[in-house]
Motif scaffolding. Structure first.
Motif, PDB file in Angstrom:
ATOM      1  N   TYR A   1       9.408  17.290  22.316  1.00 40.45           N
ATOM      2  CA  TYR A   1       9.136  15.800  22.818  1.00 40.45           C
ATOM      3  C   TYR A   1       8.797  14.997  21.516  1.00 40.45           C
ATOM      4  N   SER A   2       9.129  13.692  21.821  1.00 45.47           N
ATOM      5  CA  SER A   2       8.582  12.832  20.780  1.00 45.47           C
ATOM      6  C   SER A   2       7.447  11.958  21.430  1.00 45.47           C
ATOM      7  N   CYS A   3       6.393  12.064  20.792  1.00 47.65           N
ATOM      8  CA  CYS A   3       5.195  11.491  21.172  1.00 47.65           C
ATOM      9  C   CYS A   3       4.463  10.564  20.248  1.00 47.65           C
ATOM     10  N   PRO A   4       4.086   9.177  20.831  1.00 43.17           N
ATOM     11  CA  PRO A   4       3.672   8.406  19.765  1.00 43.17           C
ATOM     12  C   PRO A   4       2.350   8.609  19.396  1.00 43.17           C
ATOM     13  N   ILE A   5       2.162   8.507  18.008  1.00 43.81           N
ATOM     14  CA  ILE A   5       1.022   9.044  17.296  1.00 43.81           C
ATOM     15  C   ILE A   5      -0.235   8.004  17.324  1.00 43.81           C
ATOM     16  N   VAL A   6      -1.139   8.414  17.890  1.00 36.98           N
ATOM     17  CA  VAL A   6      -2.275   7.489  18.133  1.00 36.98           C
ATOM     18  C   VAL A   6      -2.841   6.613  16.864  1.00 36.98           C
ATOM     19  N   PRO A   7      -2.711   5.390  16.965  1.00 31.98           N
ATOM     20  CA  PRO A   7      -3.222   4.627  15.733  1.00 31.98           C
ATOM     21  C   PRO A   7      -4.584   4.894  15.357  1.00 31.98           C
ATOM     22  N   ARG A   8      -4.838   4.911  13.970  1.00 27.77           N
ATOM     23  CA  ARG A   8      -6.238   5.311  13.703  1.00 27.77           C
ATOM     24  C   ARG A   8      -7.403   4.274  14.096  1.00 27.77           C
ATOM     25  N   GLU A   9      -6.892   3.161  14.318  1.00 26.54           N
ATOM     26  CA  GLU A   9      -8.180   2.069  14.925  1.00 26.54           C
ATOM     27  C   GLU A   9      -8.350   2.210  16.350  1.00 26.54           C
ATOM     28  N   ASN A  10      -7.818   3.230  17.021  1.00 27.24           N
ATOM     29  CA  ASN A  10      -8.170   3.699  18.237  1.00 27.24           C
ATOM     30  C   ASN A  10      -9.090   4.930  18.385  1.00 27.24           C
ATOM     31  N   TYR A  11      -9.836   5.260  17.332  1.00 27.27           N
ATOM     32  CA  TYR A  11     -10.813   6.095  17.223  1.00 27.27           C
ATOM     33  C   TYR A  11     -12.216   5.744  17.743  1.00 27.27           C
ATOM     34  N   LEU A  12     -12.638   6.696  18.560  1.00 24.28           N
ATOM     35  CA  LEU A  12     -14.161   6.402  19.315  1.00 24.28           C
ATOM     36  C   LEU A  12     -14.921   7.497  18.624  1.00 24.28           C
ATOM     37  N   ASP A  13     -15.748   6.980  18.128  1.00 19.57           N
ATOM     38  CA  ASP A  13     -16.982   8.049  17.291  1.00 19.57           C
ATOM     39  C   ASP A  13     -18.018   8.386  18.313  1.00 19.57           C
ATOM     40  N   LEU A  14     -17.362   9.190  19.318  1.00 13.91           N
ATOM     41  CA  LEU A  14     -18.244  10.137  20.110  1.00 13.91           C
ATOM     42  C   LEU A  14     -17.278  11.135  20.776  1.00 13.91           C
ATOM     43  N   GLU A  15     -17.937  12.112  21.564  1.00 13.57           N
ATOM     44  CA  GLU A  15     -17.087  13.223  22.169  1.00 13.57           C
ATOM     45  C   GLU A  15     -17.070  12.636  23.548  1.00 13.57           C
ATOM     46  N   VAL A  16     -15.518  12.402  23.806  1.00 19.42           N
ATOM     47  CA  VAL A  16     -15.077  11.977  25.364  1.00 19.42           C
ATOM     48  C   VAL A  16     -14.896  13.314  25.856  1.00 19.42           C
ATOM     49  N   LYS A  17     -16.188  13.753  26.624  1.00 21.49           N
ATOM     50  CA  LYS A  17     -15.755  15.096  27.386  1.00 21.49           C
ATOM     51  C   LYS A  17     -15.423  14.689  28.814  1.00 21.49           C
ATOM     52  N   ALA A  18     -14.211  14.181  28.824  1.00 22.35           N
ATOM     53  CA  ALA A  18     -13.659  14.045  30.030  1.00 22.35           C
ATOM     54  C   ALA A  18     -12.167  14.057  30.157  1.00 22.35           C
TER      55      ALA A  18
END
Length: 201
Positions: free
Chosen positions: A176-193
């Motif tokens: 599969y060809s998957c979009p790479i997440v842009p670096r600016e969409n980084y959340l500095d926490l643990e999203v345990k969901a």
């Protein structure tokens, strides 16, 4: 007597068939839906060998604190750009808007994207794409980040349910060809969901 025996045998056979059919795993509708899709050969991104013994994906426990109301600031004059993917393909995207919200007592923001292809696809004209990275990536969740599907709202608020965060298809199958997440969409926490990392067989 013979017809009675046939009836008994039929009932036994129906019951055993019903018992063989394992119910779809999942605590929420989203979990059941994604597990059902991944179990079905016609909709599953899983490789045949992984689907053969598939019982269900691993999820973080549902956590209502990861359901947040966000403020949408539209950026409709934003330029189209080529979003890189895990293959040589590129996807024509633009930043539809910026989502600002509070999570675990802190302020965050994420860009939400609109794709040229989805705008021309029936049923997806109002589709928005929210890819994100967080501090669970690489350990508890897929290293390349996760995605959430959204729709264009009538007003200026969008609910994000991080419990519906899912892995790109390339987490299961490199074809599969998957979009790479842009670096600016980084959340500095643990999203345990949402969906956890996939344990391949």
């Amino acid at each position: 007597m013979r017809s009675y025996l046939l009836l008994v045998l039929l009932c036994v056979s129906i019951l055993s068939c019903a018992q063989d059919k394992t119910p779809i795993a999942g605590e929420t509708e989203f979990q059941k839906e994604i597990n059902s899709d991944y179990k079905d050969a016609t909709t599953s991104p899983l490789k045949d060998k992984d689907r053969k013994n598939f019982k269900g994906l691993d999820f973080f426990k549902f956590d209502s604190t990861f359901v947040v109301k966000t403020n949408l600031k539209r950026t409709l004059d934003s330029k189209w750009f080529k979003m890189q993917t895990t293959t040589s393909r590129v996807s024509d995207e633009r930043v539809y808007g910026v989502l600002t919200f509070k999570l675990k007592g802190k302020d965050y923001k994420l860009n939400v994207y609109q794709g040229k292809a989805s705008m021309k696809t029936e049923g997806y004209e109002d589709y928005l794409f929210l890819p994100f990275l967080d501090n669970t990536n690489g350990e508890h969740s897929y290293g390349g980040g996760r995605y959430i599907d959204l729709r264009i709202p009538e007003g200026d608020t969008i609910e994000i349910d991080f419990n519906k965060a899912y892995n790109p298809y390339c987490a299961y199958n490199e074809k599969y060809s998957c979009p790479i997440v842009p670096r600016e969409n980084y959340l500095d926490l643990e999203v345990k969901a949402g969906v956890k990392t996939f344990k391949k067989h």
